[in-house]
Design a protein around this motif. Structure first.
Motif, PDB file in Angstrom:
ATOM      1  N   LEU A 112       0.823  -1.205   0.000  1.00 17.02           N
ATOM      2  CA  LEU A 112       0.000   0.000   0.000  1.00 17.02           C
ATOM      3  C   LEU A 112       0.857   1.255   0.000  1.00 17.02           C
ATOM      4  O   LEU A 112       0.511   2.273  -0.614  1.00 17.02           O
ATOM      5  N   VAL A 113       2.001   1.195   0.659  1.00 19.35           N
ATOM      6  CA  VAL A 113       2.905   2.345   0.735  1.00 19.35           C
ATOM      7  C   VAL A 113       3.465   2.699  -0.642  1.00 19.35           C
ATOM      8  O   VAL A 113       3.894   3.835  -0.885  1.00 19.35           O
ATOM      9  N   LEU A 114       3.471   1.717  -1.556  1.00 21.40           N
ATOM     10  CA  LEU A 114       3.934   2.022  -2.919  1.00 21.40           C
ATOM     11  C   LEU A 114       3.047   3.068  -3.583  1.00 21.40           C
ATOM     12  O   LEU A 114       3.497   3.800  -4.478  1.00 21.40           O
ATOM     13  N   LEU A 115       1.780   3.159  -3.179  1.00 21.04           N
ATOM     14  CA  LEU A 115       0.838   4.108  -3.774  1.00 21.04           C
ATOM     15  C   LEU A 115       0.563   5.303  -2.867  1.00 21.04           C
ATOM     16  O   LEU A 115       0.344   6.422  -3.355  1.00 21.04           O
ATOM     17  N   PHE A 116       0.560   5.074  -1.568  1.00 22.48           N
ATOM     18  CA  PHE A 116       0.216   6.143  -0.628  1.00 22.48           C
ATOM     19  C   PHE A 116       1.245   6.172   0.503  1.00 22.48           C
ATOM     20  O   PHE A 116       1.738   5.143   0.940  1.00 22.48           O
ATOM     21  N   LEU A 246      15.963  -9.837  -5.887  1.00 26.82           N
ATOM     22  CA  LEU A 246      14.774 -10.437  -5.292  1.00 26.82           C
ATOM     23  C   LEU A 246      14.977 -10.671  -3.803  1.00 26.82           C
ATOM     24  O   LEU A 246      14.057 -10.462  -2.993  1.00 26.82           O
ATOM     25  N   ALA A 247      16.178 -11.095  -3.400  1.00 27.02           N
ATOM     26  CA  ALA A 247      16.444 -11.399  -2.001  1.00 27.02           C
ATOM     27  C   ALA A 247      16.328 -10.181  -1.105  1.00 27.02           C
ATOM     28  O   ALA A 247      16.056 -10.312   0.088  1.00 27.02           O
ATOM     29  N   GLY A 248      16.484  -8.975  -1.647  1.00 28.65           N
ATOM     30  CA  GLY A 248      16.421  -7.780  -0.810  1.00 28.65           C
ATOM     31  C   GLY A 248      15.115  -7.024  -0.913  1.00 28.65           C
ATOM     32  O   GLY A 248      14.989  -5.929  -0.357  1.00 28.65           O
ATOM     33  N   SER A 249      14.128  -7.584  -1.592  1.00 32.55           N
ATOM     34  CA  SER A 249      12.871  -6.866  -1.838  1.00 32.55           C
ATOM     35  C   SER A 249      11.859  -7.105  -0.719  1.00 32.55           C
ATOM     36  O   SER A 249      11.764  -8.197  -0.179  1.00 32.55           O
ATOM     37  N   THR A 250      11.071  -6.057  -0.377  1.00 29.12           N
ATOM     38  CA  THR A 250       9.944  -6.204   0.553  1.00 29.12           C
ATOM     39  C   THR A 250       8.627  -6.338  -0.195  1.00 29.12           C
ATOM     40  O   THR A 250       7.616  -6.690   0.409  1.00 29.12           O
ATOM     41  N   THR A 251       8.655  -6.046  -1.512  1.00 22.10           N
ATOM     42  CA  THR A 251       7.448  -6.181  -2.340  1.00 22.10           C
ATOM     43  C   THR A 251       7.822  -6.908  -3.629  1.00 22.10           C
ATOM     44  O   THR A 251       7.787  -6.325  -4.726  1.00 22.10           O
ATOM     45  N   PRO A 252       8.204  -8.193  -3.564  1.00 19.78           N
ATOM     46  CA  PRO A 252       8.749  -8.895  -4.728  1.00 19.78           C
ATOM     47  C   PRO A 252       7.776  -8.987  -5.904  1.00 19.78           C
ATOM     48  O   PRO A 252       8.201  -8.872  -7.058  1.00 19.78           O
ATOM     49  N   ALA A 257       6.068  -7.045 -11.381  1.00 18.61           N
ATOM     50  CA  ALA A 257       5.036  -6.420 -12.213  1.00 18.61           C
ATOM     51  C   ALA A 257       5.560  -5.151 -12.876  1.00 18.61           C
ATOM     52  O   ALA A 257       5.255  -4.872 -14.047  1.00 18.61           O
ATOM     53  N   GLU A 258       6.357  -4.402 -12.160  1.00 14.51           N
ATOM     54  CA  GLU A 258       6.909  -3.176 -12.738  1.00 14.51           C
ATOM     55  C   GLU A 258       7.841  -3.495 -13.894  1.00 14.51           C
ATOM     56  O   GLU A 258       7.894  -2.763 -14.897  1.00 14.51           O
ATOM     57  N   ALA A 259       8.573  -4.607 -13.799  1.00 11.30           N
ATOM     58  CA  ALA A 259       9.510  -4.978 -14.848  1.00 11.30           C
ATOM     59  C   ALA A 259       8.819  -5.520 -16.091  1.00 11.30           C
ATOM     60  O   ALA A 259       9.402  -5.521 -17.177  1.00 11.30           O
ATOM     61  N   THR A 260       7.559  -5.963 -15.961  1.00  7.89           N
ATOM     62  CA  THR A 260       6.897  -6.610 -17.100  1.00  7.89           C
ATOM     63  C   THR A 260       5.628  -5.912 -17.560  1.00  7.89           C
ATOM     64  O   THR A 260       5.297  -5.939 -18.748  1.00  7.89           O
ATOM     65  N   LEU A 261       4.903  -5.286 -16.634  1.00 10.10           N
ATOM     66  CA  LEU A 261       3.595  -4.726 -16.984  1.00 10.10           C
ATOM     67  C   LEU A 261       3.513  -3.212 -16.819  1.00 10.10           C
ATOM     68  O   LEU A 261       2.483  -2.617 -17.148  1.00 10.10           O
ATOM     69  N   GLY A 262       4.547  -2.580 -16.280  1.00 12.30           N
ATOM     70  CA  GLY A 262       4.537  -1.140 -16.121  1.00 12.30           C
ATOM     71  C   GLY A 262       3.674  -0.685 -14.951  1.00 12.30           C
ATOM     72  O   GLY A 262       3.316  -1.465 -14.061  1.00 12.30           O
ATOM     73  N   ALA A 267      -0.115  -1.327 -10.181  1.00  9.33           N
ATOM     74  CA  ALA A 267      -1.367  -0.982  -9.510  1.00  9.33           C
ATOM     75  C   ALA A 267      -2.239  -2.218  -9.311  1.00  9.33           C
ATOM     76  O   ALA A 267      -2.841  -2.412  -8.241  1.00  9.33           O
ATOM     77  N   ALA A 268      -2.288  -3.061 -10.337  1.00 13.17           N
ATOM     78  CA  ALA A 268      -3.099  -4.275 -10.220  1.00 13.17           C
ATOM     79  C   ALA A 268      -2.531  -5.209  -9.158  1.00 13.17           C
ATOM     80  O   ALA A 268      -3.282  -5.804  -8.364  1.00 13.17           O
ATOM     81  N   VAL A 269      -1.202  -5.376  -9.130  1.00 12.73           N
ATOM     82  CA  VAL A 269      -0.576  -6.251  -8.151  1.00 12.73           C
ATOM     83  C   VAL A 269      -0.745  -5.696  -6.743  1.00 12.73           C
ATOM     84  O   VAL A 269      -0.999  -6.439  -5.784  1.00 12.73           O
ATOM     85  N   VAL A 270      -0.602  -4.389  -6.605  1.00 12.00           N
ATOM     86  CA  VAL A 270      -0.789  -3.778  -5.290  1.00 12.00           C
ATOM     87  C   VAL A 270      -2.209  -4.040  -4.791  1.00 12.00           C
ATOM     88  O   VAL A 270      -2.429  -4.395  -3.632  1.00 12.00           O
ATOM     89  N   LEU A 271      -3.187  -3.855  -5.688  1.00 17.82           N
ATOM     90  CA  LEU A 271      -4.572  -4.126  -5.311  1.00 17.82           C
ATOM     91  C   LEU A 271      -4.747  -5.593  -4.915  1.00 17.82           C
ATOM     92  O   LEU A 271      -5.382  -5.906  -3.893  1.00 17.82           O
ATOM     93  N   ALA A 272      -4.158  -6.484  -5.717  1.00 14.41           N
ATOM     94  CA  ALA A 272      -4.272  -7.911  -5.410  1.00 14.41           C
ATOM     95  C   ALA A 272      -3.582  -8.255  -4.097  1.00 14.41           C
ATOM     96  O   ALA A 272      -4.106  -9.045  -3.287  1.00 14.41           O
ATOM     97  N   ALA A 273      -2.407  -7.664  -3.880  1.00 13.33           N
ATOM     98  CA  ALA A 273      -1.670  -7.957  -2.652  1.00 13.33           C
ATOM     99  C   ALA A 273      -2.443  -7.505  -1.427  1.00 13.33           C
ATOM    100  O   ALA A 273      -2.546  -8.231  -0.427  1.00 13.33           O
TER     101      ALA A 273
END
Length: 734
Positions: A112-116, A246-252, A257-262, A267-273
């Motif tokens: 959620l912090v990725l958006l807000f 990947l080993a250092g990520s908190t939102t893998p 999704a950012e690397a493949t879907l922009g 936004a879709a993954v954040v909503l799903a998560a």
């Protein structure tokens, strides 16, 4: 008036609850942690975890169709293994689910912090309060909320897999085995908890409509779907993000999704998560709150937790307590560390679920009638048990110690609150007691077989009285059917300074009297007797040697007799320890006046030799046979019923009129004293036996026997087919 929970959860709601409970922190958080153990091998780890959780899912599905009650894991383990392990599993699973729910909320906020720009803990607390209120409103509303959450979540994850698939670099999978089997197995232990939600269906089984069909379909369908989904998602993540990043990520998942879907994909993954993690917490509150509810109904927790709201039809107190625990965890506890503890205990509970199934199957409980049965039984639950404990070793020392701490705390609660209130026992103990009782009956029947040859030796010290010899000979004659051997030997002690060859050639007045008396008694009892005398510097040792040389099965001696001058204590007790045979110590009192022969056992089934002696002497003297059994105050109804059945079968094996008498252990001494001491013979174990060393109660009961004025026989069985362990199991089971 007690209230039941309404059955309003259909297949769609059940599948949604299960998937929602699984698809959460396990896929959105754990891949970044597990990659440190297995690298690209985390793909295989998720697949292996799905396979290893299958036995527990199948076991729980079977038990849920037989017992569709709220409480799930707790109910099955408690009914199978008894209130102690039921308390451990109930409290431990309740805590672990609460821990996982709190982790899901805190773990979802970084997405959620990725958006807000929001503070993590206040948002997690707000979400927890909302979900508690939703659960209080009712299970039907909870199920509908789960359906909506899971539908949106799966659409977003489906887009992630489909859109990210073409961007996968298959070369990233080349190092899947770089960390070895050990690394993959360690990662499997870490991500195992991702699949724990599959069995949460059973926790709300009492609220599922058509449970015989819906529960197994819901479990297997959701497990298969979620395993495939996990593998696909992790394959995309590993294929598009370098392992070190990947080993250092908190939102893998968001990073992939950012690397493949922009931006739209993020936004879709954040909503799903967020939806997935909220649904995990929601399902956690729904199922974990049912544990104190079910435990309360069984007396393992205070009554207020089984209260169902008149307005909402839900266990409000149990839900509120669960929510309160989650709020405290969010505020004060390092959630990731607690998650490891919850994972370790969850693996342990899953292993116990498989053991519980075996307990139900092997117990042949009449009320256990599942409509769904685990395939490949018993290998499926055995496999699940072994792999569960193997996975537990991969969780690390802190997690294992923490799980042990939860177990210890649960045991303390059981001893302090549950044990004084609950006498119920599990199907496994009932099955073990029935099996041990049946084996004891079989051994008793074999021992009573008059065609079996028995070598009996009557050992007399020099100077024994005619009454002593007559009593021992009468007992020996009763124990030696046709084809058996009965010997009487008088053991004479000579000083160390006197040669044995000289002493053996001299007959004293006592020696001549012994020979004459033995001839007369043998003719009186009409039994063939082989008799003789042995001279020795150490008669006690000579008795043991004679037992070995003659192949003696049963040694008969007079209680209190002394075979040699010694300051070392009881002569008979020393002979028992040296002689490799069963020993019977008999009071030298006439047997012809007996009216009742009472067999006593302080705990456990009656010794077969004790039954044989009682039956034989009763047959010889015309006395009645009585089995006297002391009961504890906390004897369960199931145990009492099994004891009655065991005694009934035992009475059928005897050849004389018999009866069974149960008395309270505290009144045992009075029951013995009430019998006519001149016409009653007690047959019991000697005071140095295992029974007297097992517990204080047994010791006091044995003292009541020793202190009585009745004539008695002390039976000491040297051999047990299962050794000391077998004897101890008999004492524990009865």
């Amino acid at each position: 008036m007690a209230k039941d929970l309404e059955r309003d959860l259909g297949l769609l709601s059940v599948v949604a609850i299960s998937i929602g409970a699984m698809v959460g922190s396990g896929i959105f958080i754990l891949p970044a942690l597990a990659v440190k153990d297995a690298g690209a091998g985390i793909i295989a780890a998720y697949l292996l975890a799905g396979v290893l959780v299958l036995p527990a899912a199948l076991s729980k599905a079977e038990m849920a169709t037989a017992m569709p009650e709220a409480g799930g894991t707790y109910v099955y383990i408690e009914r199978s293994m008894g209130p102690l392990l039921g308390t451990v599993s109930g409290l431990g699973t309740w805590f672990s689910l609460s821990f996982k729910g709190a982790l899901a909320l805190v773990g979802g906020v970084p997405y959620l912090v990725l958006l807000f720009d929001l503070p993590i803990r206040p948002v997690a607390i707000t979400l927890a309060v909302v979900l508690v209120l939703v659960n209080i409103l009712g299970a039907e509303q909870t199920g509908r909320l789960q359906i909506g959450i899971v539908a949106v979540m799966l659409v977003a994850i489906g887009w992630f897999v489909a859109g990210g698939g073409p961007a996968v670099n298959t070369a990233s999978y080349g190092g899947m085995w770089d960390y070895g089997v050990e690394g993959i197995f360690a990662a499997t232990g870490l991500v195992f908890v991702s699949f724990a939600g599959v069995t949460k269906i059973a926790s709300v089984a009492e609220e599922v409509e058509d449970p015989d069909r819906v529960i197994p379909l819901g479990m297997l369908g959701s497990l298969g779907f979620t395993t495939l989904l996990y593998v696909l998602v992790v394959a995309v993540v590993v294929g598009v993000i370098p392992l070190d990043q990947l080993a250092g990520s908190t939102t893998p998942i968001a990073d992939a999704a950012e690397a493949t879907l922009g931006t739209a994909g993020v936004a879709a993954v954040v909503l799903a998560a967020i939806l997935a993690l909220v649904s995990t917490a929601n399902a956690g509150i729904l199922s974990s709150s049912r544990y104190p509810f079910a435990m309360s109904r069984d007396g393992l927790a205070p009554d207020l937790f089984s209260t169902v709201s008149d307005r909402f039809g839900t266990p409000v107190t149990a839900i509120s307590l669960t929510g309160g625990v989650m709020l405290l965890l969010i505020l004060f506890v390092p959630i990731l560390e607690i998650a490891k503890l919850a994972s370790a205990f969850k693996i342990l509970v899953f292993a116990l679920i498989n053991v519980a199934l075996i307990g139900f199957r092997e117990s042949d409980a009449p009320d256990y009638d599942p409509s769904f049965e685990v395939p490949l039984y018993p290998w499926t639950p055995i496999f699940g048990t072994i792999t569960g404990f193997a996975l537990l070793t991969q969780m690390g020392l802190i997690a294992i110690v923490g799980a042990v701490g939860i177990v210890v705390g649960s045991v303390v609660w059981y001893l302090g609150y549950v044990r004084p209130r609950v006498t119920r026992e599990g199907a496994i103990k009932e099955s073990v007691r029935r099996s041990i009782g049946d084996r004891a009956l079989d051994r008793t029947e074999e021992t009573l077989d008059e065609t079996a040859e028995t070598a009996v030796l009557v050992a007399l010290p020099e100077g024994s009285s005619r009454r002593s010899e007559a009593t021992l000979l009468e007992v020996g004659a009763a124990l030696t059917p046709n084809g058996s051997s009965l010997s009487i030997v008088q053991f004479d002690e000579v000083p160390d300074q006197q040669p044995l060859d000289y002493a053996s050639g001299v007959q004293s007045h006592d020696d001549l009297e012994f020979e004459c008396r033995t001839d007369t008694l043998a003719a009186e009892f009409d039994v063939p007797v082989e008799y003789g005398e042995l001279v020795s510097h150490h008669p006690e040792r000579a008795v043991a040697n004679a037992v070995d040389e003659r192949g003696v099965d049963v040694l008969l001696v007079e209680r209190g007799a002394s075979f040699e001058d010694s300051l070392l204590g009881d002569s008979i007790d020393r002979i028992r320890k040296q002689a490799d045979c069963d020993t019977i110590a008999v009071d030298a009192q006439p047997l012809d006046a007996l009216e009742t022969i009472t067999l006593v056992t302080t705990r456990g089934p009656y010794d077969p030799l004790k039954v044989r002696v009682g039956n034989a002497v009763a047959t010889e003297t015309g006395a009645d046979l009585q089995f006297l059994y002391p009961l504890d105050e906390r004897q369960s109804a199931e145990e009492r019923q099994q004891l009655e059945a065991y005694h009934d079968d035992l009475l059928d094996l005897c050849d004389v009129p018999t009866e069974r008498t149960f008395v309270d252990r505290q009144e045992f001494s009075a029951a013995i004293d009430a019998a006519d001491s001149d016409r009653t013979l007690l047959i019991h174990a000697n005071n140095g036996g295992l029974a007297a060393r097992t517990s204080n109660d047994d010791g006091s009961t044995q003292s009541a026997i020793q202190d009585s004025d009745h004539a008695s026989m002390e039976v000491d069985t040297k051999r047990h087919p299962d050794g000391v362990v077998g004897r101890l199991l008999e004492r524990l089971a009865f």
